[in-house]
Design an enzyme around this catalytic site. Sequence first.
Site, PDB file in Angstrom:
ATOM      1  N   LYS A 121      77.284-106.223 -97.697  1.00 32.02           N
ATOM      2  CA  LYS A 121      76.420-106.381 -96.620  1.00 32.02           C
ATOM      3  C   LYS A 121      75.769-107.847 -96.272  1.00 32.02           C
ATOM      4  CE  LYS A 121      72.332-105.998 -95.472  1.00 32.02           C
ATOM      5  NZ  LYS A 121      70.848-105.371 -95.772  1.00 32.02           N
ATOM      6  N   ASP A 139      73.461-102.184 -91.922  1.00 31.37           N
ATOM      7  CA  ASP A 139      72.203-101.947 -92.701  1.00 31.37           C
ATOM      8  C   ASP A 139      71.788-100.510 -92.548  1.00 31.37           C
ATOM      9  OD1 ASP A 139      69.381-103.356 -91.022  1.00 31.37           O
ATOM     10  OD2 ASP A 139      71.232-101.880 -90.269  1.00 31.37           O
TER      11      ASP A 139
END
Length: 217
Positions: A121, A139
């Site tokens: 991420k 997220d």
Amino acid sequence: MLKAERARFVADELERRYPETPIPLDHRDPYTLLVAVLLSAQCTDLRVNQVTPELFALADTPEAMAEVPVEKIQEVIRPCGLSPQKSKAIAGLSKILVEQHGGEVPQSFEELEALPGVGHKTASVVMSQAFGFPAFPVDTHIHRLAQRWGLSSGKNVVQTERDLKRLFPEDSWNRLHLQIIFYGREHCTARGCDGTVCGICRALYPERKKPKKTRRA
Ligand code: SF4
């Protein structure tokens, strides 16, 4: 509504609501963005933006940060939480950037994810927001909304990223992931929702008359 139609509606609606997509984390260059994203793990962007001015006054390049004692970094970043791990990661990646990348942040997922404290991420955020490379960082907000909008099963973030990349054109990913985050923060929060309160679900599920319990993601 078919999944592809829902995706199209969501993209158009978010473009209407968020024509501007400013990057939430304050930074000056790829390095300060990388450090800020690392600090944002289990912490709000607001808090990170309160902490980084002091950190970057201390050091805002890999060379300078590699000279700062880890304890000093930890002291400054303590309000962001997980400070022992995060300070070691910041010190470690700064040294590696100097020793192996000529002090530059590498522009590849592989090299970024090889840095301490940098997962997929974080690498995706840097590739997308610092280098403009198409990426879809997932997220908690994106994971939750993708599930609530029936765009992904939401079993895990890897699955969610795969489903969203399949549903949306590549050249929309860098804007769209920010727009979904903005909507998640502003309207579709982690506190459960019955899926009938706002225009997006009413449009996606016009037949939905009764509240629908959406799993907390
Ligand atoms: S109705 Fe609830 S779940 Fe659906 S988009 Fe709006 S806030 Fe999110």
